[in-house]
Every structure is written in C-alpha cells, then in structure tokens.
Design a protein around this motif. Structure first.
Motif, PDB file in Angstrom:
ATOM      1  N   GLY A 115      -5.868  34.837 -34.806  1.00 58.76           N
ATOM      2  CA  GLY A 115      -4.615  34.366 -33.553  1.00 58.76           C
ATOM      3  C   GLY A 115      -5.692  33.621 -32.279  1.00 58.76           C
ATOM      4  N   ALA A 116      -6.932  33.408 -32.517  1.00 63.03           N
ATOM      5  CA  ALA A 116      -7.763  32.691 -31.262  1.00 63.03           C
ATOM      6  C   ALA A 116      -7.272  31.282 -31.358  1.00 63.03           C
ATOM      7  N   GLN A 117      -6.877  30.719 -29.976  1.00 67.48           N
ATOM      8  CA  GLN A 117      -6.493  29.692 -29.799  1.00 67.48           C
ATOM      9  C   GLN A 117      -7.566  28.528 -29.323  1.00 67.48           C
ATOM     10  N   ARG A 118      -7.711  27.570 -29.569  1.00 62.91           N
ATOM     11  CA  ARG A 118      -8.730  26.517 -29.193  1.00 62.91           C
ATOM     12  C   ARG A 118      -8.075  25.673 -27.799  1.00 62.91           C
ATOM     13  N   PRO A 119      -9.082  25.494 -26.915  1.00 62.22           N
ATOM     14  CA  PRO A 119      -8.605  24.828 -25.650  1.00 62.22           C
ATOM     15  C   PRO A 119      -7.847  23.542 -25.962  1.00 62.22           C
ATOM     16  N   PRO A 120      -6.717  23.397 -25.099  1.00 61.55           N
ATOM     17  CA  PRO A 120      -5.936  22.048 -25.228  1.00 61.55           C
ATOM     18  C   PRO A 120      -6.948  20.967 -25.005  1.00 61.55           C
ATOM     19  N   VAL A 121      -7.625  21.174 -23.894  1.00 59.78           N
ATOM     20  CA  VAL A 121      -8.488  19.887 -23.470  1.00 59.78           C
ATOM     21  C   VAL A 121      -9.990  20.418 -23.121  1.00 59.78           C
ATOM     22  N   VAL A 156     -13.914  13.218 -23.807  1.00 63.31           N
ATOM     23  CA  VAL A 156     -12.992  13.887 -23.548  1.00 63.31           C
ATOM     24  C   VAL A 156     -12.099  14.310 -24.791  1.00 63.31           C
ATOM     25  N   GLY A 157     -11.908  15.477 -25.101  1.00 62.04           N
ATOM     26  CA  GLY A 157     -11.165  15.874 -26.315  1.00 62.04           C
ATOM     27  C   GLY A 157      -9.668  16.760 -25.953  1.00 62.04           C
ATOM     28  N   VAL A 158      -8.649  16.011 -26.573  1.00 64.04           N
ATOM     29  CA  VAL A 158      -7.305  16.807 -26.228  1.00 64.04           C
ATOM     30  C   VAL A 158      -6.683  17.054 -27.507  1.00 64.04           C
ATOM     31  N   MET A 159      -6.113  18.595 -27.530  1.00 66.49           N
ATOM     32  CA  MET A 159      -5.448  19.041 -28.787  1.00 66.49           C
ATOM     33  C   MET A 159      -4.124  18.359 -29.017  1.00 66.49           C
ATOM     34  N   THR A 160      -3.755  17.676 -30.071  1.00 63.57           N
ATOM     35  CA  THR A 160      -2.466  17.225 -30.361  1.00 63.57           C
ATOM     36  C   THR A 160      -1.792  17.906 -31.605  1.00 63.57           C
ATOM     37  N   GLU A 161      -0.971  17.457 -32.144  1.00 63.78           N
ATOM     38  CA  GLU A 161      -0.234  18.204 -32.985  1.00 63.78           C
ATOM     39  C   GLU A 161      -0.863  17.896 -34.241  1.00 63.78           C
ATOM     40  N   ASP A 162      -1.549  16.672 -34.433  1.00 62.84           N
ATOM     41  CA  ASP A 162      -2.446  16.088 -35.672  1.00 62.84           C
ATOM     42  C   ASP A 162      -3.700  16.722 -35.529  1.00 62.84           C
ATOM     43  N   GLY A 163      -4.149  17.549 -34.457  1.00 65.28           N
ATOM     44  CA  GLY A 163      -5.637  17.956 -34.244  1.00 65.28           C
ATOM     45  C   GLY A 163      -6.291  17.411 -32.839  1.00 65.28           C
ATOM     46  N   ARG A 164      -7.405  17.629 -32.530  1.00 63.53           N
ATOM     47  CA  ARG A 164      -7.991  16.986 -31.548  1.00 63.53           C
ATOM     48  C   ARG A 164      -8.383  15.715 -31.344  1.00 63.53           C
ATOM     49  N   THR A 165      -7.991  15.215 -30.423  1.00 69.17           N
ATOM     50  CA  THR A 165      -8.124  13.497 -30.381  1.00 69.17           C
ATOM     51  C   THR A 165      -9.213  13.397 -29.189  1.00 69.17           C
ATOM     52  N   LEU A 166     -10.269  12.474 -29.557  1.00 67.57           N
ATOM     53  CA  LEU A 166     -11.298  11.837 -28.610  1.00 67.57           C
ATOM     54  C   LEU A 166     -10.986  10.807 -27.853  1.00 67.57           C
ATOM     55  N   SER A 167     -11.594  10.667 -26.708  1.00 66.65           N
ATOM     56  CA  SER A 167     -11.423   9.622 -25.829  1.00 66.65           C
ATOM     57  C   SER A 167     -12.497   8.293 -26.196  1.00 66.65           C
ATOM     58  N   TRP A 194     -17.356  20.107 -31.082  1.00 63.62           N
ATOM     59  CA  TRP A 194     -16.032  20.346 -30.895  1.00 63.62           C
ATOM     60  C   TRP A 194     -15.214  20.348 -32.212  1.00 63.62           C
ATOM     61  N   ALA A 195     -15.479  19.406 -33.038  1.00 63.82           N
ATOM     62  CA  ALA A 195     -14.894  19.373 -34.250  1.00 63.82           C
ATOM     63  C   ALA A 195     -15.240  20.643 -35.123  1.00 63.82           C
ATOM     64  N   GLU A 196     -16.528  20.816 -35.143  1.00 64.75           N
ATOM     65  CA  GLU A 196     -16.928  22.304 -36.001  1.00 64.75           C
ATOM     66  C   GLU A 196     -16.033  23.418 -35.354  1.00 64.75           C
ATOM     67  N   ASN A 197     -16.022  23.560 -34.086  1.00 64.26           N
ATOM     68  CA  ASN A 197     -15.530  24.620 -33.360  1.00 64.26           C
ATOM     69  C   ASN A 197     -13.792  24.791 -33.662  1.00 64.26           C
ATOM     70  N   ARG A 222     -12.825  16.261 -39.516  1.00 61.16           N
ATOM     71  CA  ARG A 222     -12.437  14.943 -39.140  1.00 61.16           C
ATOM     72  C   ARG A 222     -13.587  14.225 -38.452  1.00 61.16           C
ATOM     73  N   SER A 223     -13.848  13.021 -38.673  1.00 61.08           N
ATOM     74  CA  SER A 223     -15.030  12.279 -38.309  1.00 61.08           C
ATOM     75  C   SER A 223     -14.765  12.029 -36.805  1.00 61.08           C
ATOM     76  N   GLN A 224     -15.514  11.521 -35.830  1.00 58.47           N
ATOM     77  CA  GLN A 224     -15.378  11.075 -34.302  1.00 58.47           C
ATOM     78  C   GLN A 224     -14.476   9.856 -34.313  1.00 58.47           C
ATOM     79  N   ALA A 225     -14.727   9.019 -35.327  1.00 59.02           N
ATOM     80  CA  ALA A 225     -13.940   7.730 -35.221  1.00 59.02           C
ATOM     81  C   ALA A 225     -12.363   8.163 -35.592  1.00 59.02           C
ATOM     82  N   GLU A 226     -12.273   8.934 -36.454  1.00 58.92           N
ATOM     83  CA  GLU A 226     -10.835   9.210 -37.065  1.00 58.92           C
ATOM     84  C   GLU A 226     -10.099  10.062 -35.902  1.00 58.92           C
ATOM     85  N   ALA A 227     -10.974  10.931 -35.137  1.00 59.04           N
ATOM     86  CA  ALA A 227     -10.398  11.645 -34.053  1.00 59.04           C
ATOM     87  C   ALA A 227      -9.981  10.750 -32.851  1.00 59.04           C
ATOM     88  N   ALA A 228     -10.869   9.591 -32.777  1.00 66.42           N
ATOM     89  CA  ALA A 228     -10.328   8.606 -31.528  1.00 66.42           C
ATOM     90  C   ALA A 228      -9.309   7.837 -31.752  1.00 66.42           C
TER      91      ALA A 228
END
Length: 686
Positions: A530-536, A545-556, A568-571, A576-582
């Motif tokens: 039940g642990a929730q990851r931080p939205p931002v 900056v990383g923001v959680m979306t419906e598809d996973g965390r996106t990066l700036s 962040w991806a590990e936690n 997903r790679s950094q480029a995929e998250a961005a």
C-alpha cells in the motif's frame, strides 16, 4: 508487577535461548540513534545512562524474577547500542567540503574501485587541496578517472586537477543518504578529473596488505580473460574494479551477484577445503596421525587460512561476519563443543555492530545475517529429516536446492527494498552455479594461492577460469530469459523493521507464540503493497523534476542528472529509461501567464489538488527573465531566482538548504532536511 509476572512465565520456556536476542536489542539502540532528527548531546546520553541505571536496578531485584532480569538486561543493551553508535559517529568526525571547487588535488592512493557507471575511481588521503586550509581539508576524497586512465598503485602519492563537491544528500527525502554513508568512511568530498593522474612519489609504507591485494589482483587478471579474471580477483581479494559492467548486470539479474561478495559461502568453503585437506594429509602419515590430534591441527590450519583470507579481502561486513562464524566453528572443534548455532550468529552480529554500528542500515549486514540465521534455523530444524535420507548425491542435491531456496527467501525482502529488483529465476541460477563455485572455483583458488610462491599457479587459475566461465554462462542465460527481472517500488520506512521483527520472532522464540511472527510479516507486506510513491520529486540541485502520471513517472529532462533519474525509477519500481520517461512530459505553456513571458527552455504541467502549475526553469536565459509569478505556480530551478509574487519557489539557494524535495499525496511539501534533521553528517555541504 502483574506484567512482570506474565513476562516471567513466558521466559520460563526461553531458558538458554535468550542470547540471540542480545544483538537484536543492541541493534534496536543503534536504530534509535540513527532515526533521530537531532544530534544527541550530553543531556541525552546522561538520560540514557539514567535509564541504564534503572535497568541495572531491575537486575539487582531481590526476588530475581526472570521478567525483571530480562527487562533490566534489555534496557542496558538498548542503551549501550545507542551509546556505541553515538561514540562511533563522533570518532569518525572529519572535515567535509562545504562548497564546490576546482583546482589541484594531491594525496596518497588508498583504494581503487569502479562506479556503477563503470568508471574507475581512486580514494586519496593525506591530502593537499589548492587554497583550502589544512584545518578544513577533508581526510579523504574519491575521484572518478577519465576513461582509459592508467590504474595507479596503492600507496603512491599522486596529483591531478579535479572538480570536487561535498557528498550529496538523498535524491528524494526518504531515500538512501550518501552523506551519512560518506561520513562513516571519512569521505569529505567526491569529484572527478578529466586530466591524467601523475605519480609524484613512489609507494609509501603503511599499506602493505592493500598493496599485496592489488598485486595479487593484478597478477590474477593478467593471466585470465577480463570477465573471468575480474571475477576471480573479486572472490580472492575483494577487488571488483576489473569486472565488466555487463557481467555485473547479468549476475545481478540472475541473483548470482552474491557470489562476488566474500561471505560465508567463500569463507566456509575455504576453511572446509583446508580443514579437510590437512586432515587427509595427516591421515596419510599413520605414525603422525596416531600421536597427535589431527582434527585439531587441521582446525588451527584452517583458522590461519581464514585469517589470511580475511586480511586479503579487506575485512568487509560480509567477510568479517563469515570469519567470526568460521572462527567460532573451528574454536568449537578445538574445545570439543557444538560447532554451529544461533549463538555463533549472535556473537558475530555483536562484534560487527560494536565495531561498525552503521552497518546495521546497509544491505550487506541485513542480507548476510538474514540468510545465515534462516539457514541455521531451517537446517537445525530438519536435522536427520528428509535432507539426510537417500544416497549421498541426493543429499547434496537436496541440500543445495534447499539452501538456495531458504537463503533466497530470507534475503529477498531486503534485496527488493534496497535494490528494487527481483530475480524470478534466481533459484534456478543458484542451483546450477553454486555447486560449481564450491566444488571447482574455490578449491582451484586455494590451489593457485598455494602454488603461487613457486610460480606454479597456472593449473589452479586454468581450473578457476573454467568454473567461472560456467557461472557467467548461467548468469547471462538466466538474465536473457523472458521476465528474468521484476521491479518493486520502495517500501515505507517501517516495513523493513517489521519484516526483521516478524522473521526474528518466528526463528528465535521458542513455543507457540513464535507463530505471531507471521501476522507481523503479513502486516509488513500489506504496508509495502500500500505504500504510495510521491506525486512530485525534485532533485537536490533542482536540475531535474519527476511527476507521477497515470502512465508512470515522467521526467523534465531526457538527458543529464542521470543518477537521480535512475534512483527514482528504481524506487518507483519502473524499468523505463530516462528518455522514455521524459517523452511522457506534457507541455502546458499556453495556459500559464508566467510561462508565456519566458524565453528559453522551460517545462510545465499541472500537479496537486487544487491544481498548481509546476514550472521547471531549465536554462539561465529563462531564469534571468523570470521576474513575476502567479500564486498557483510552483517554480523549480537550478539557478537562483527572485520573482515577485506569491508562488512557491525551489531554486538553487533554497535547495542548498532543503536538499531534495517531494510533494506528498495530500499536497504537503517535504524536504530531505525535514526528514534527516540536524545530524553530524547533514551539517556540512548541500
């Protein structure tokens, strides 16, 4: 008093089995010390001494109830653990660089390793750093070397020009705190150099064992291919700097990375091989065997071999624990006592926690003792059972399968919590690789070391190479299977302590109450799930900056600041790679008056409830142009900002004090400084 009576009745069933709880209580005191958000002072230690005195008074009770005695000892041991951790933290105090610098660096090479990005690194002491005063010069620094750099010798004095910075805090408020880790290693700065490292003085005295380790490691690698030579050097001397990154990744994906750590497996196999070999040699000389106790002579020889191996390995946590276990086992042989028990594990834990209290927080200590405790408990419980029936080859096969299963189950929660990865075929890989490690690689390593003084180590190294080739083949094959790895998100802070408590109660307690450990483990699993990851999430320097979306965390950002992005991806439990998250980041510049007036590169999206516009100002041009902002804006920048308006700003100046920042699910903002507080390791640097 009634509570003491109930406790007294419970302890009646635990007579003779309470010693393994001593390191548990000692570790509890250490855990309390590290969980504080303030640095204990004289008043706190005085209060601890008073509490300890209260425990002593319970020990001196006239009726001598078991409950009172246990409480007295428990209080004393917890307070002692707390005090030992505090003394250790104070004893390793050393200057820490408080700013970024660039300039000449001169020092003595005391260690060589390789980073997670396959960069060679050196650790220096006896430093001289440009214009930094001697009183503010760190005791040690660690530098990453340029690709293709020549590896210097341990003990030589070198100089170079390097970029240095203070050890960084966690990339998210509840993440791994590298500053704390560096504090206990007396590592006052880290950095990199892009120019050659020049030797200015030959090898100095005082590092004889480390120099021997380097020479031995170099000799092994020079006579074997790179992958197998790096593996052989790691299990012989503890030097992992020669292992290719691809081999490391395959070993981790197949759950075989533990074979690189000089632990109970290696130390036990070495001691067993030397012990058995000496007994066999003595048995071949009947006149000698009849006049002396061959078993005890072999035990002394095995103890000497294990001691030498400990020195060569660098005396890390796993190898120290293994050595203490082996020493107690061989000592029991000399004294004609039971060789292996939970008491031995408890003694090893006490020794390590006394010498290095900080190791309690590391995956090495947790996984090593979890595996050893579970193995002794399980094999002790089934002694004479199914595993001891049938032909000898079947007993060995069942033993290997069962030990891999038990050790894997015991270490899996800790490995998943620290590394956020699960190897789905780890049992298969261990069943195929561990027997080869024990029957081929380790005996060949002992043979090579014994023959090395006369220049005849080649046969042993050749056999080692064959065994290691097989292990690496299994690692690569298992890692290439579909679904070989799975990712899990980081648990909340209380999950691992609950898992440890539940598991220890299940193993150490005697009687039906031990089964209460299962509900504790169940609750820990629910909390983890039940642990929730931080939205931002905002990096400590504001660079990403990383923001959680419906598809996973996106990066700036698609590039740069890769360490924070990877952690962040590990936690998050994401592969997903950094480029995929961005690529998931949506642009909302048109809807924001603040963004409409900014030139240069900026990123934005809506976060929180009620919605706020998160703006990441990426370059200097946009930072200089940001003079106004709206109340609903949250602005992040790696540059200093001074906009007019009621917006929330996390710029370079603010983050230098706060460290990394996260937004909670309820909209509150929490910084690393809020979580860590005022501790010795958080007072210097960013």
């Amino acid at each position: 008093m009634r509570a003491l009576g109930v406790l007294d009745q419970l302890l009646q069933f635990q007579r003779g089995d309470l010693f393994p709880w001593v390191p548990v209580l000692f570790g509890t005191g250490i855990g309390i010390f590290f969980s504080l958000r303030f640095e204990p002072g004289v008043a706190h230690y005085a209060t601890g001494a008073a509490i300890g005195m209260g425990g002593w008074m319970l020990l001196r009770r006239g009726d001598r109830q078991d409950g009172a005695v246990f409480l007295g000892w428990a209080v004393l041991v917890v307070v002692t653990g707390f005090t030992v951790a505090g003394l250790r933290a104070q004893s390793v105090a050393a200057p820490v660089l408080s700013f970024r610098s660039y300039g000449p660096v001169e020092g003595r090479v005391i260690a060589i390793d390789r980073s997670s990005r396959d960069r060679l690194r050196i650790t220096l002491d006896q430093l001289r750093l440009g214009q930094i005063a001697p009183g503010k010069t760190p005791e040690r620094v660690r530098l990453s070397l340029p690709e293709g750099a020549k590896v210097p010798e341990i003990g030589v004095r070198v100089m170079t020009t390097a970029h240095l910075m203070p050890p960084q805090g966690p990339v998210e408020p509840h993440g791994f705190d590298f500053r704390r880790h560096a504090w206990f290693q007396k590592l006052g700065a880290v950095g990199y150099t892009r120019v050659p490292v020049l030797t200015i003085r030959p090898t100095s005295r005082g590092l004889a064992v480390d120099q021997l380790r380097q020479r031995l490691s170099g000799a092994i690698r020079s006579r074997m291919p790179r992958a197998t030579g790096g593996f052989a050097a790691a299990i012989t001397t503890g030097d992992r700097s020669g292992i290719p990154q691809s081999a490391l990744e395959a070993l981790r994906a197949s759950n075989l990375a533990h074979l690189l750590a000089i632990s109970g497996l290696h130390m036990g196999l070495l001691a067993s091989f030397v012990f058995g070999g000496l007994r066999l040699l003595l048995a071949l000389a009947p006149p000698l065997a009849l006049r002396c106790e061959a078993k005890k002579i072999a035990a002394v020889g095995a103890l000497l071999a294990a001691s030498a191996y400990l020195a060569l390995s660098g005396a890390q946590v796993a190898s120290t624990r293994a050595y203490v276990m082996v020493a107690m086992m061989l000592g029991a042989v000399l004294l004609d006592r039971r060789a292996l028990s939970l008491r031995a594990v408890a003694m090893a834990a006490m020794i390590i926690l006394t010498l290095r209290p900080e190791s309690l927080l590391g995956p090495g200590f947790q996984m090593s003792f979890a595996a050893t405790t579970a193995l002794i408990a399980v094999f002790g419980g089934i002694q004479g059972g199914v595993a001891a029936r049938g032909p000898r080859w079947m007993q060995i096969a069942v033993g290997v399968l069962l030990s891999s299963l038990v050790a894997g189950a015991a270490t899996a929660p800790f490995a998943a919590a620290h590394f956020n990865l699960l190897s789905h075929y780890g049992l298969l890989a261990n069943v195929l690789a561990v027997p080869v490690m024990g029957l081929v690689v380790v005996p060949a390593a002992v043979l090579a070391l014994c023959l090395a003084p006369i220049g005849a180590a080649a046969p042993g190294l050749w056999v080692m190479d064959l065994g290691i080739r097989w292990i690496l083949f299994i690692a690569n094959w298992v890692a290439s299977l579909d679904g070989a790895q799975g990712a899990v998100h980081m648990p909340s802070a209380g999950v691992l302590p609950l898992i440890a408590i539940g598991g220890l109660f299940l193993i150490l307690w005697r009687g039906r109450l031990r089964w209460y450990g299962l509900p504790v483990l169940f609750v820990a699993g629910l909390l983890w799930q039940g642990a929730q990851r931080p939205p931002v999430l905002i990096a400590p320097n504001g660079g990403i900056v990383g923001v959680m979306t419906e598809d996973g965390r996106t990066l700036s950002r698609a590039k740069g600041h890769g360490y924070a992005a990877e952690r962040w991806a590990e936690n998050d439990g994401s592969l997903r790679s950094q480029a995929e998250a961005a690529a998931l980041w949506p642009y909302l510049q048109r809807g924001s008056p603040t963004l409409a007036s900014l030139p240069g590169k900026t990123m934005s999206l809506q976060v929180g409830s009620p919605a706020r516009t998160l703006i990441h100002v990426i370059n200097k041009t946009a930072a200089e142009a940001l003079i106004r902002c709206a109340a609903e804006d949250v602005i992040v920048s790696a540059k200093p900002l001074s906009p007019k308006g009621d917006c929330l700003v996390f710029d370079a100046d603010a983050l230098r004090h706060l460290g990394s920042v996260q937004m909670q699910s309820d909209g509150r903002w929490v910084s690393a400084q809020d979580v860590i507080g005022d501790r010795l390791w958080s007072r210097s640097g960013p």
